[in-house]
Design a protein around this motif. Sequence first.
Motif: not given
Length: 286
Positions: A115-128
Amino acid sequence: MKQILVDTILMSEKRKNIIMLLYDKGKMNIDEIKIALNVNSRAVMPQIKKLIGLNFIIQEKDAYELSDIGKIIVEKMQDLLNISSIFEENPDYWKNRDLSKIPEHLLKRIGELGHCSLLEHDRYHLFEYHPVFIEEIFESNYLMMVSSSFQPQTLSILCDAAEKGMDISYIITKPLLERLIEDCQIDLEKYLTYDNTELLIDHEDDDIGLLTLAVSDKFITIWLFDKKHKFNRTTLISYNESALQWGKELFVYYKDLAKPFDMHNRKYSFTHESNHIMQNMGNSFS
Protein backbone atom coordinates in the motif's frame (compact mmCIF):
# COMPACT_ATOMS: atom_id res chain seq x y z
CA MET A 1 -6.23 -27.72 -18.11
CA LYS A 2 -3.99 -24.65 -17.98
CA GLN A 3 -6.82 -22.39 -19.07
CA ILE A 4 -9.20 -24.05 -16.60
CA LEU A 5 -6.78 -23.36 -13.74
CA VAL A 6 -6.35 -19.74 -14.79
CA ASP A 7 -10.10 -19.24 -15.04
CA THR A 8 -10.60 -20.97 -11.68
CA ILE A 9 -8.23 -18.60 -9.95
CA LEU A 10 -8.87 -15.30 -11.62
CA MET A 11 -12.51 -15.42 -12.71
CA SER A 12 -14.03 -15.95 -9.27
CA GLU A 13 -13.53 -13.59 -6.34
CA LYS A 14 -14.91 -16.25 -3.98
CA ARG A 15 -12.39 -18.89 -5.05
CA LYS A 16 -9.57 -16.38 -4.98
CA ASN A 17 -10.50 -15.42 -1.41
CA ILE A 18 -10.54 -19.07 -0.33
CA ILE A 19 -7.15 -19.96 -1.73
CA MET A 20 -5.55 -16.75 -0.46
CA LEU A 21 -6.97 -17.47 3.00
CA LEU A 22 -5.58 -21.01 3.01
CA TYR A 23 -2.26 -19.69 1.72
CA ASP A 24 -2.04 -17.26 4.63
CA LYS A 25 -3.49 -19.43 7.39
CA GLY A 26 -2.69 -22.98 6.37
CA LYS A 27 -5.04 -25.84 7.26
CA MET A 28 -8.57 -24.73 8.22
CA ASN A 29 -11.96 -26.40 8.73
CA ILE A 30 -15.14 -25.19 7.08
CA ASP A 31 -16.35 -23.24 10.11
CA GLU A 32 -13.06 -21.34 10.33
CA ILE A 33 -13.24 -20.54 6.63
CA LYS A 34 -16.83 -19.30 6.90
CA ILE A 35 -16.00 -17.05 9.85
CA ALA A 36 -12.86 -15.67 8.22
CA LEU A 37 -14.67 -14.87 4.96
CA ASN A 38 -18.02 -13.99 6.56
CA VAL A 39 -19.95 -16.37 4.30
CA ASN A 40 -22.29 -19.34 4.74
CA SER A 41 -21.82 -22.97 3.68
CA ARG A 42 -24.00 -22.56 0.61
CA ALA A 43 -21.67 -19.84 -0.68
CA VAL A 44 -18.36 -21.53 0.06
CA MET A 45 -18.79 -25.31 -0.36
CA PRO A 46 -19.34 -25.34 -4.17
CA GLN A 47 -16.16 -23.33 -4.59
CA ILE A 48 -14.17 -25.64 -2.32
CA LYS A 49 -15.43 -28.71 -4.18
CA LYS A 50 -14.37 -27.20 -7.49
CA LEU A 51 -10.92 -26.40 -6.13
CA ILE A 52 -10.60 -29.95 -4.79
CA GLY A 53 -11.61 -31.35 -8.18
CA LEU A 54 -8.74 -29.42 -9.81
CA ASN A 55 -6.27 -30.65 -7.17
CA PHE A 56 -5.89 -27.10 -5.95
CA ILE A 57 -7.09 -27.95 -2.44
CA ILE A 58 -6.82 -31.22 -0.55
CA GLN A 59 -9.10 -32.39 2.23
CA GLU A 60 -7.94 -34.28 5.29
CA LYS A 61 -10.84 -35.34 7.50
CA ASP A 62 -12.72 -32.07 8.19
CA ALA A 63 -9.85 -29.71 7.27
CA TYR A 64 -8.80 -28.15 3.99
CA GLU A 65 -5.41 -26.92 2.80
CA LEU A 66 -3.67 -26.02 -0.43
CA SER A 67 -2.06 -28.87 -2.35
CA ASP A 68 1.61 -28.59 -3.34
CA ILE A 69 0.48 -27.50 -6.80
CA GLY A 70 -1.88 -24.96 -5.24
CA LYS A 71 0.90 -23.46 -3.11
CA ILE A 72 3.18 -23.02 -6.12
CA ILE A 73 0.48 -21.38 -8.21
CA VAL A 74 -0.68 -19.10 -5.39
CA GLU A 75 2.87 -17.90 -4.74
CA LYS A 76 3.12 -16.78 -8.37
CA MET A 77 -0.40 -15.43 -8.31
CA GLN A 78 0.45 -13.40 -5.20
CA ASP A 79 3.21 -11.63 -7.10
CA LEU A 80 0.78 -10.80 -9.89
CA LEU A 81 -1.88 -9.56 -7.48
CA ASN A 82 0.64 -7.42 -5.59
CA ILE A 83 1.86 -5.78 -8.79
CA SER A 84 -1.68 -5.25 -10.03
CA SER A 85 -2.64 -3.72 -6.69
CA ILE A 86 0.24 -1.24 -6.85
CA PHE A 87 -0.74 0.04 -10.28
CA GLU A 88 -4.48 -0.02 -9.65
CA GLU A 89 -4.22 1.91 -6.38
CA ASN A 90 -2.68 5.01 -8.02
CA PRO A 91 -3.20 4.54 -11.78
CA ASP A 92 -2.84 8.21 -12.70
CA TYR A 93 0.52 8.37 -10.93
CA TRP A 94 2.00 5.29 -12.59
CA LYS A 95 0.70 5.54 -16.14
CA ASN A 96 3.20 8.16 -17.31
CA ARG A 97 6.10 7.45 -14.94
CA ASP A 98 9.50 6.48 -16.31
CA LEU A 99 10.46 3.21 -14.61
CA SER A 100 13.56 2.57 -16.73
CA LYS A 101 16.01 3.30 -13.91
CA ILE A 102 14.59 0.64 -11.63
CA PRO A 103 16.66 -2.51 -12.36
CA GLU A 104 14.72 -5.36 -13.92
CA HIS A 105 15.04 -7.76 -10.98
CA LEU A 106 13.48 -5.17 -8.65
CA LEU A 107 10.94 -3.90 -11.17
CA LYS A 108 9.55 -7.44 -11.30
CA ARG A 109 9.09 -7.22 -7.53
CA ILE A 110 7.60 -3.73 -7.42
CA GLY A 111 4.47 -5.23 -5.89
CA GLU A 112 6.46 -5.47 -2.64
CA LEU A 113 5.88 -1.75 -2.17
CA GLY A 114 2.43 -2.75 -0.96
CA HIS A 115 0.00 0.00 0.00
CA CYS A 116 1.38 3.40 -1.07
CA SER A 117 0.15 6.90 -0.41
CA LEU A 118 0.68 9.97 -2.56
CA LEU A 119 1.81 13.14 -0.84
CA GLU A 120 0.62 16.05 -2.94
CA HIS A 121 2.20 19.48 -2.56
CA ASP A 122 0.04 22.48 -1.85
CA ARG A 123 0.82 25.93 -3.21
CA TYR A 124 2.84 26.82 -0.13
CA HIS A 125 5.31 23.95 -0.58
CA LEU A 126 5.66 23.67 -4.35
CA PHE A 127 9.45 23.86 -4.29
CA GLU A 128 10.06 22.09 -0.99
CA TYR A 129 9.91 18.56 0.32
CA HIS A 130 6.53 17.55 1.64
CA PRO A 131 6.29 18.22 5.40
CA VAL A 132 5.39 14.57 6.05
CA PHE A 133 8.64 13.45 4.40
CA ILE A 134 10.68 15.75 6.62
CA GLU A 135 8.81 14.61 9.74
CA GLU A 136 9.44 10.97 8.89
CA ILE A 137 13.16 11.59 8.46
CA PHE A 138 13.50 12.88 12.00
CA GLU A 139 11.54 9.90 13.34
CA SER A 140 14.05 7.51 11.74
CA ASN A 141 17.33 6.04 12.93
CA TYR A 142 19.11 6.05 9.59
CA LEU A 143 18.58 7.31 6.06
CA MET A 144 19.75 6.09 2.67
CA MET A 145 19.16 8.47 -0.22
CA VAL A 146 19.83 8.41 -3.96
CA SER A 147 19.22 11.43 -6.16
CA SER A 148 20.00 13.09 -9.46
CA SER A 149 17.79 16.13 -8.75
CA PHE A 150 18.79 19.40 -7.13
CA GLN A 151 16.75 20.43 -4.11
CA PRO A 152 18.35 23.21 -2.05
CA GLN A 153 16.76 21.92 1.17
CA THR A 154 18.40 18.53 1.05
CA LEU A 155 21.81 19.12 2.60
CA SER A 156 20.41 21.38 5.30
CA ILE A 157 17.92 18.67 6.30
CA LEU A 158 20.59 15.97 6.22
CA CYS A 159 22.92 18.06 8.36
CA ASP A 160 20.19 18.60 10.96
CA ALA A 161 19.49 14.87 10.98
CA ALA A 162 23.20 14.03 11.27
CA GLU A 163 23.46 16.46 14.16
CA LYS A 164 20.91 14.31 15.98
CA GLY A 165 23.05 11.22 15.45
CA MET A 166 21.35 9.73 12.40
CA ASP A 167 23.50 7.58 10.10
CA ILE A 168 23.15 8.90 6.54
CA SER A 169 24.36 7.61 3.19
CA TYR A 170 23.78 9.91 0.21
CA ILE A 171 24.43 8.96 -3.43
CA ILE A 172 24.36 11.66 -6.09
CA THR A 173 25.43 12.23 -9.69
CA LYS A 174 28.44 14.30 -10.74
CA PRO A 175 26.25 17.08 -12.22
CA LEU A 176 24.34 17.29 -8.94
CA LEU A 177 27.61 17.44 -7.01
CA GLU A 178 28.74 20.37 -9.13
CA ARG A 179 25.46 22.17 -8.46
CA LEU A 180 25.80 21.57 -4.71
CA ILE A 181 29.35 22.91 -4.80
CA GLU A 182 28.21 26.06 -6.55
CA ASP A 183 25.00 26.76 -4.62
CA CYS A 184 25.21 24.89 -1.29
CA GLN A 185 28.92 24.95 -0.48
CA ILE A 186 28.53 25.71 3.24
CA ASP A 187 26.00 22.92 3.80
CA LEU A 188 28.11 20.52 1.74
CA GLU A 189 31.20 21.32 3.82
CA LYS A 190 29.19 20.80 6.98
CA TYR A 191 27.73 17.50 5.79
CA LEU A 192 31.22 16.16 5.07
CA THR A 193 32.45 16.89 8.59
CA TYR A 194 30.18 14.37 10.33
CA ASP A 195 31.47 10.91 11.22
CA ASN A 196 28.00 9.42 10.68
CA THR A 197 27.54 10.60 7.07
CA GLU A 198 28.89 9.46 3.74
CA LEU A 199 28.69 10.88 0.25
CA LEU A 200 29.01 8.69 -2.83
CA ILE A 201 29.16 9.70 -6.47
CA ASP A 202 27.49 7.82 -9.28
CA HIS A 203 30.39 7.35 -11.71
CA GLU A 204 28.04 7.09 -14.70
CA ASP A 205 25.77 10.11 -14.94
CA ASP A 206 22.85 8.08 -16.29
CA ASP A 207 22.90 5.26 -13.71
CA ILE A 208 20.49 6.99 -11.35
CA GLY A 209 18.73 8.82 -14.14
CA LEU A 210 15.21 10.00 -13.52
CA LEU A 211 14.89 8.80 -9.97
CA THR A 212 15.13 10.00 -6.38
CA LEU A 213 14.86 7.49 -3.55
CA ALA A 214 14.91 7.81 0.23
CA VAL A 215 14.77 4.79 2.54
CA SER A 216 14.94 4.58 6.32
CA ASP A 217 13.98 2.06 8.98
CA LYS A 218 10.51 3.66 9.00
CA PHE A 219 9.52 4.51 5.42
CA ILE A 220 10.42 4.61 1.74
CA THR A 221 9.76 7.51 -0.60
CA ILE A 222 10.21 7.65 -4.36
CA TRP A 223 10.11 10.51 -6.85
CA LEU A 224 9.97 9.55 -10.51
CA PHE A 225 10.12 11.71 -13.62
CA ASP A 226 7.52 11.19 -16.29
CA LYS A 227 8.27 9.70 -19.69
CA LYS A 228 8.89 13.18 -21.10
CA HIS A 229 11.61 13.73 -18.47
CA LYS A 230 9.48 16.23 -16.58
CA PHE A 231 9.63 16.22 -12.79
CA ASN A 232 6.52 16.13 -10.63
CA ARG A 233 6.99 16.66 -6.91
CA THR A 234 4.27 14.18 -5.99
CA THR A 235 5.81 11.92 -3.37
CA LEU A 236 5.09 8.18 -3.28
CA ILE A 237 5.48 6.87 0.27
CA SER A 238 5.10 3.44 1.84
CA TYR A 239 5.61 2.07 5.35
CA ASN A 240 5.36 -1.67 4.59
CA GLU A 241 8.19 -3.90 5.77
CA SER A 242 8.43 -5.47 2.31
CA ALA A 243 8.68 -1.98 0.81
CA LEU A 244 11.55 -1.05 3.12
CA GLN A 245 13.45 -4.19 2.13
CA TRP A 246 12.78 -3.51 -1.56
CA GLY A 247 14.02 0.05 -1.15
CA LYS A 248 17.19 -1.07 0.64
CA GLU A 249 17.98 -3.45 -2.19
CA LEU A 250 17.46 -0.65 -4.72
CA PHE A 251 19.79 1.58 -2.72
CA VAL A 252 22.45 -1.14 -2.56
CA TYR A 253 22.15 -1.60 -6.32
CA TYR A 254 23.04 2.05 -6.87
CA LYS A 255 25.67 2.03 -4.13
CA ASP A 256 27.50 -0.74 -5.97
CA LEU A 257 27.65 1.57 -9.00
CA ALA A 258 28.99 4.54 -7.02
CA LYS A 259 32.29 5.51 -5.43
CA PRO A 260 32.92 7.25 -2.10
CA PHE A 261 33.55 10.94 -2.56
CA ASP A 262 37.10 11.97 -1.71
CA MET A 263 37.50 15.71 -2.11
CA HIS A 264 41.24 15.57 -1.46
CA ASN A 265 42.00 13.08 -4.24
CA ARG A 266 39.23 14.43 -6.49
CA LYS A 267 38.83 11.37 -8.69
CA TYR A 268 36.11 13.04 -10.71
CA SER A 269 36.23 15.57 -13.52
CA PHE A 270 34.52 18.86 -12.70
CA THR A 271 34.32 22.20 -14.42
CA HIS A 272 37.19 24.63 -13.90
CA GLU A 273 35.06 26.72 -11.52
CA SER A 274 34.04 23.65 -9.53
CA ASN A 275 37.66 22.49 -9.27
CA HIS A 276 38.58 25.88 -7.83
CA ILE A 277 35.79 25.63 -5.24
CA MET A 278 36.77 22.07 -4.40
CA GLN A 279 40.37 23.13 -3.90
CA ASN A 280 39.23 25.75 -1.42
CA MET A 281 37.10 23.14 0.36
CA GLY A 282 40.08 20.79 0.52
CA ASN A 283 42.19 23.51 2.08
CA SER A 284 39.55 24.23 4.70
CA PHE A 285 39.69 20.61 5.90
CA SER A 286 43.50 20.25 5.84
